[in-house]
Design an enzyme around this catalytic site. Structure first.
Site: not given
Length: 636
Positions: A284, A370, A398
């Protein structure tokens, strides 16, 4: 830094991936270098998703170089890493408009480009979508290839593994690319892996392996020995045994910044049939030192100076609601050792950084999961622990089954701190928290609270921890009106609204949440009654009946979809009591609100101060004038 962020001679010649594919492979590193510098320059002017895109520059170049996009389908997961994709697919000149009203969408969007094959925003959907596309191509007799690019974080979600389990059992020509940016490999291991990847992705190896399996299956004892030997050897040097067992031909890990290795491996994989899995390791923030050093900070920065790496801070008018929540949770945990904080991979966004440091044993980041977060909280609650689930409104969607089945049905005291409720702004339609009141209000046992300011938010969160049933406190992105936040915590009387202004015009404004300020301004101007409703469930029906007896009309105001929202709850309560009266419900209209600033999104929805005032005036003033005319006629 002495990098040139102004000239991009080769990138300027690329209007589409077709142009990229006409270049010799030796030019690709130059393309990648210019693309990375262009991203740094462009994002620095306006802000946006940053570190993830820098990490996928070479991968994006290689994918569009090898695959015949858009005929071959390329599906990005989440979309944080898709800025390089947007640049290479004809949107370079508009990248500076990304996330702004009328500008490019923050994530891939089918309405924006034929290269955006699937709209995304929530994570872990790419494999399912890509598999559907691959099966559709096979059923239509089309030879196109389908590629899904998913990050190691998104791969933690159950949906991704459900899709992998299905894909590995089918003869679908689908390639899953795992963009693994949370680990590093040394040069020696990387070189070996790159060599093995090229070898194992070659047609000769694939052909020999499949032929060998067919022959050896006729000899069960030898076949079992060969199968175990292959798994043992690959397991020693490659972390792909799991994916092989699921039915994939696993290749990798390879260096995701080595264009030669990427192109060679992808070319081989493009020729193979069946489910393929390529594991690439990236970094990243690659190529920009500040982002490499702190990719979390540089995930989605605001405008910054590309040379110094200084992010320009926005002027703060006070703590955000997320910060109010984070401070409350720390204070609550100090007082009560049973308090536990849970988040599905949103520690920074939800304001949990300080809490995670102070109470590491009572802090659980369950990754992008979730559904697990909610049922995990339910399990804790059954044993007397007091779980607080910090979750964005758009992500609570979700875990709806778990909310109904595992929490509410068992009436377990889980507190849901629902952040980013209402219109969030620049992340757009996929992230607007438009529906939580509608989809939670219909669930039995739930207590739903809508604070109008920072202090009320703190007190409502505390109220939730005192209840023996599940509760939800929903609050918006950004800062509040700046009221004094009381250190002490007190439980509010459940289902009790607050009369903020008694008017004489016959109109009552019922405000749910932080739009109360606008309601008060309208109330002053029209001499209307204004109520801070506080609770969507249970409603203060006693106050509603009292107001209905003394007023001619109601206006409900909420930052949630009108359909099934708080205003609908008021209408249902009136109907249940046999009361009929004119009522205007103001909220998010029946359409998706696209990206822009939070202020512009409120304006699009008609929920900014001017829009609310205009809507109330247009509905109420003609009624008021008509009533006055009728009164004058009766008097004469």
């Amino acid at each position: 830094m002495d990098a040139n962020y102004d000239t991009f001679p080769l990138l300027d010649t690329l209007a589409s991936p077709a142009d990229l594919r006409r270049l010799p492979a030796t030019e690709l590193p130059v393309v990648a270098d210019e693309l990375r510098r262009f991203l740094i320059k462009s994002v620095s002017t306006r802000g946006g998703h940053f570190a993830a895109g820098l990490g996928t520059v070479e991968l994006t170049v290689a994918l569009h170089y090898v695959f015949d996009t858009p005929s071959d389908r390329l599906v990005w997961d989440v979309g944080h890493q898709a800025y390089p994709h947007k640049v290479l697919t004809g949107r370079r000149q508009r990248l500076h408009t990304i996330k702004q009203e009328g500008g490019l969408a923050p994530f891939p969007a089918r309405s924006e480009s034929e290269y955006d094959t699937f709209g995304v925003g929530h994570s872990s959907t790419s494999i399912s979508a890509a598999l559907g596309m691959a099966i559709a191509a096979a059923q239509r007799g089309e030879s196109r290839r389908v590629v899904a690019v998913i990050g190691d974080g998104a791969l933690t979600a159950g949906m991704a593994f459900e899709a992998l389990n299905h894909a590995g059992s089918l003869p679908a020509n689908v390639l899953i690319v795992l963009n693994d940016n949370d680990m590093s490999i040394s040069e020696n291991v990387g070189a070996l892996s790159n060599y093995l990847a090229r070898a194992l992705s070659g047609r000769m190896y694939s052909h020999l392996r499949e032929r060998g399996k067919k022959v050896l299956r006729q000899m069960p004892t030898v076949w079992e020995l060969a199968r175990r030997s292959e798994e043992h050897i690959k397991g020693m040097v490659l972390p792909g045994t799991l994916f092989e067992e699921m039915g994939f031909n696993y290749i990798g890990p390879i260096d995701g910044h080595d264009l030669k290795a990427l192109v060679g491996t992808l070319r081989n994989l493009r020729q193979l049939d069946g489910p393929q899995f390529l594991h690439v390791v990236t970094r990243k923030g690659k190529g920009y030192a500040p982002a490499e050093a702190d990719p979390i900070k540089w995930h989605g920065p605001g405008p910054f100076d590309p040379k110094s790496g200084t992010i320009f801070k926005e002027k703060s008018t006070g703590p955000t609601y997320s910060q109010v929540f984070g401070q409350w949770l720390c204070d609550a945990a100090e007082r009560d050792p049973l308090i536990v904080g849970i988040t599905p991979a949103m520690r920074e966004g939800s304001g949990l950084v300080e809490y995670s440091k102070k109470f590491p044993q009572r802090y659980f980041d369950v990754a992008i999961a979730e559904q697990h977060a909610v049922t995990f909280a339910a399990g804790l609650a059954t044993e007397g622990v007091k779980p607080v689930v910090a979750i964005y409104s758009t992500f609570l969607q979700r875990a709806y089954d778990q909310l109904v089945h595992d929490v509410a049905l068992q009436n377990l005291p889980v507190v849901f701190a629902v952040d980013r409720a209402g219109l969030v702004g620049s992340d757009g339609a996929t992230h607007q928290g438009s529906y939580d009141l509608s989809f939670v209000r219909c669930i039995p046992n739930m207590v739903i609270m809508t604070p109008s300011d920072e202090n009320e938010c703190r007190q409502m969160l505390h109220t939730g921890t005192t209840l023996s049933s599940p509760s939800m406190v929903r609050y918006p992105r950004g800062t509040g009106p700046g009221v004094l936040i009381e250190k002490d915590m007190r439980a509010l009387p459940v289902g009790r609204a607050e009369l903020r202004r008694r008017g004489g015009s016959g109109l009552a404004l019922l405000a749910f949440g932080t739009l109360l300020e606008s309601a008060l301004a309208i109330g002053e101007r029209l001499d209307a009654t204004v109520v801070n409703m506080r609770f969507v469930k249970p409603l203060d029906e006693a106050l509603l009946m009292d107001l209905a007896a003394g007023h001619e009309a109601f206006v409900t105001i909420e930052e949630n979809a009108v359909q099934g929202g708080a205003g609908s709850a008021v209408a249902e309560a009136l109907a249940a009591h046999g009361v009929t009266m004119p009522m205007l419900q103001l909220g998010i209209p029946d359409r998706f609100i696209e990206h822009g600033s939070r202020e512009s999104c409120l304006r699009q929805a008609g929920l900014d101060a001017g829009g609310l005032a205009a809507a109330v005036d247009a509905w109420w003033l003609p009624r008021l004038r008509a009533d006055r005319r009728r009164g004058m006629g009766a008097a004469s």
